[in-house]
Design a protein around this motif. Structure first.
Motif, short mmCIF file in Angstrom:
data_model
loop_
_atom_site.label_atom_id
_atom_site.label_comp_id
_atom_site.label_asym_id
_atom_site.label_seq_id
_atom_site.Cartn_x
_atom_site.Cartn_y
_atom_site.Cartn_z
N TYR A 1 0.83 -1.20 0.00
CA TYR A 1 0.00 0.00 0.00
C TYR A 1 0.87 1.25 0.00
CZ TYR A 1 1.02 0.44 4.99
OH TYR A 1 1.66 0.57 6.20
N LEU A 2 0.24 2.36 -0.43
CA LEU A 2 0.85 3.69 -0.36
C LEU A 2 0.03 4.55 0.57
CD1 LEU A 2 1.34 4.44 -4.18
CD2 LEU A 2 3.03 3.50 -2.59
N SER A 3 0.68 5.36 1.37
CA SER A 3 0.03 6.40 2.16
C SER A 3 0.54 7.74 1.68
CB SER A 3 0.34 6.23 3.66
OG SER A 3 -0.27 5.08 4.17
N VAL A 4 -0.34 8.74 1.68
CA VAL A 4 0.01 10.09 1.23
C VAL A 4 -0.48 11.06 2.29
CG1 VAL A 4 -0.35 11.84 -0.55
CG2 VAL A 4 -0.22 9.43 -1.18
N TRP A 5 0.37 12.03 2.67
CA TRP A 5 -0.03 13.03 3.65
C TRP A 5 0.86 14.26 3.51
CZ3 TRP A 5 3.31 9.17 4.47
CH2 TRP A 5 4.43 9.39 5.24
N GLY A 6 0.49 15.30 4.23
CA GLY A 6 1.25 16.54 4.18
C GLY A 6 2.04 16.79 5.44
N ILE A 7 1.32 17.05 6.52
CA ILE A 7 1.95 17.48 7.78
C ILE A 7 1.84 16.37 8.82
CG2 ILE A 7 1.83 19.20 9.62
CD1 ILE A 7 0.58 21.10 7.54
N GLY A 8 2.85 16.27 9.66
CA GLY A 8 2.80 15.33 10.78
C GLY A 8 3.32 13.95 10.42
N THR A 9 2.87 12.98 11.19
CA THR A 9 3.33 11.61 11.01
C THR A 9 2.44 10.86 10.03
OG1 THR A 9 2.04 10.87 12.91
CG2 THR A 9 4.33 11.50 13.33
N LYS A 10 2.94 9.75 9.53
CA LYS A 10 2.20 8.93 8.56
C LYS A 10 0.86 8.52 9.14
CE LYS A 10 3.11 4.47 7.80
NZ LYS A 10 1.80 3.86 7.90
N PRO A 11 -0.21 8.73 8.37
CA PRO A 11 -1.54 8.34 8.87
C PRO A 11 -1.71 6.82 8.83
CG PRO A 11 -1.69 9.11 6.61
CD PRO A 11 -0.26 9.33 7.05
#
Length: 109
Positions: free
Chosen positions: A50-60
């Motif tokens: 899987y891939l996770s994508v986010w901007g700020i903070g830690t990995k969701p």
């Protein structure tokens, strides 16, 4: 929301920079808007992941794309940005392609 012509912002195949399992990368974007819509694609994975994508903070604890081995699997994701960049994580060795489709300017902009 500001729809823009699709822009390829990242393709790890271009420089043969495959992402390894458990890797996180910061991907610069051609915008400093606080949120974006991107198409995220896993290409040629060696197995399911899987891939996770986010901007700020830690990995969701959420995924943007779930993929099997080989082939290409993509999905749209809307995420916050971090000073003109997003972050991507892969659970399995794969190439990554990211296209930018829309941005959300800051309120009042």
């Amino acid at each position: 929301k500001l729809l823009i012509p699709s822009v390829r912002v990242y393709d790890s195949r271009q420089a043969n920079q495959v992402m390894i399992a458990g890797e996180e990368r910061r991907i610069p974007l051609p915008t400093t808007d606080p949120a974006v819509m991107v198409n995220v694609c896993a290409v040629g994975a060696i197995g399911p992941g899987y891939l996770s994508v986010w901007g700020i903070g830690t990995k969701p604890n959420t995924t943007a794309v779930n993929y099997g081995g080989n082939g290409a699997v993509s999905n749209l994701a809307v995420t916050a940005t971090d000073n003109g960049a997003i972050r991507i994580y892969t659970s399995q060795r794969t190439h990554i392609v990211i296209d930018l489709y829309a941005t959300w300017p800051a309120q009042g902009a």
